[in-house]
Scaffold this active site. Structure first.
Site, short mmCIF file in Angstrom:
data_model
loop_
_atom_site.label_atom_id
_atom_site.label_comp_id
_atom_site.label_asym_id
_atom_site.label_seq_id
_atom_site.Cartn_x
_atom_site.Cartn_y
_atom_site.Cartn_z
N HIS A 98 -7.86 67.67 -49.27
CA HIS A 98 -8.13 66.89 -50.49
C HIS A 98 -9.08 67.65 -51.38
O HIS A 98 -10.06 68.22 -50.93
CB HIS A 98 -8.68 65.50 -50.17
CG HIS A 98 -9.82 65.49 -49.20
ND1 HIS A 98 -9.65 65.66 -47.84
CD2 HIS A 98 -11.15 65.35 -49.39
CE1 HIS A 98 -10.82 65.62 -47.24
NE2 HIS A 98 -11.76 65.43 -48.16
N HIS A 100 -11.79 67.45 -54.29
CA HIS A 100 -12.72 66.54 -54.98
C HIS A 100 -12.83 66.98 -56.44
O HIS A 100 -13.14 68.15 -56.72
CB HIS A 100 -14.12 66.64 -54.38
CG HIS A 100 -14.25 66.10 -52.99
ND1 HIS A 100 -14.68 64.82 -52.73
CD2 HIS A 100 -14.03 66.66 -51.77
CE1 HIS A 100 -14.72 64.61 -51.42
NE2 HIS A 100 -14.33 65.73 -50.81
#
Ligand code: AMP
Length: 139
Positions: A98, A100
């Protein structure tokens, strides 16, 4: 068993979804470091960046590229810090890649990405040359 992000993609756990296409997905972080803190993920689960196949990596970057200006405009940010915690030792808690996207504001009191290091190493020229060679041999 899916990670929590896999469950979000499958609609089993609610999230504030801001973008979705065939291979990628973006949603607000549940514990935002700033208003608009967004996570961009591949829909399929890969633990680390280098586990992501090249075509999906290209899709992931395209979505990051699309989401950054949307986030900045939505919360009127001056900039964004864009980063991956790539592996547990780097602080990755959810083993599903993921990105950010953290909005930044003039005077927000936060630091640059350089602030992540603990003790910084003192390397002489020979050591730097050797490290550069070791990396170059593998790229
Ligand atoms: P990392 O430490 O890089 O693995 O970051 C994981 C991020 O996922 C943290 O910033 C959490 O706040 C965020 N997070 C965990 N669970 C959820 C959730 N259910 N919905 C949205 N964000 C979440």
């Amino acid at each position: 068993m899916s990670t929590i992000f896999g469950q979000i993609v499958d609609g089993e756990i609610p999230a504030r979804v801001v973008y979705e296409d065939e291979t990628t997905f973006a949603f607000l972080d549940a514990n935002p470091l700033a208003p608009g803190h967004t996570l961009v993920i591949p829909k399929d689960e890969y633990e680390r960046l280098n586990d992501v196949p090249e075509d999906v990596a290209a899709d992931l970057y395209a979505t990051i590229h699309r989401v950054i200006p949307a986030v900045e405009e939505a919360v009127d940010a001056d900039a964004t810090t864009v980063a991956f915690n790539n592996g547990e030792a780097a602080g990755q808690e959810v083993p599903h890649v993921h990105c950010h996207v953290v909005p930044r504001f003039e005077g927000d009191g936060g630091g640059p990405i350089h602030a992540i290091a603990g003790e910084t190493p003192d390397l002489d020229d020979d050591e730097l040359d050797e490290i550069a060679d070791e990396i170059a041999d593998r790229t």
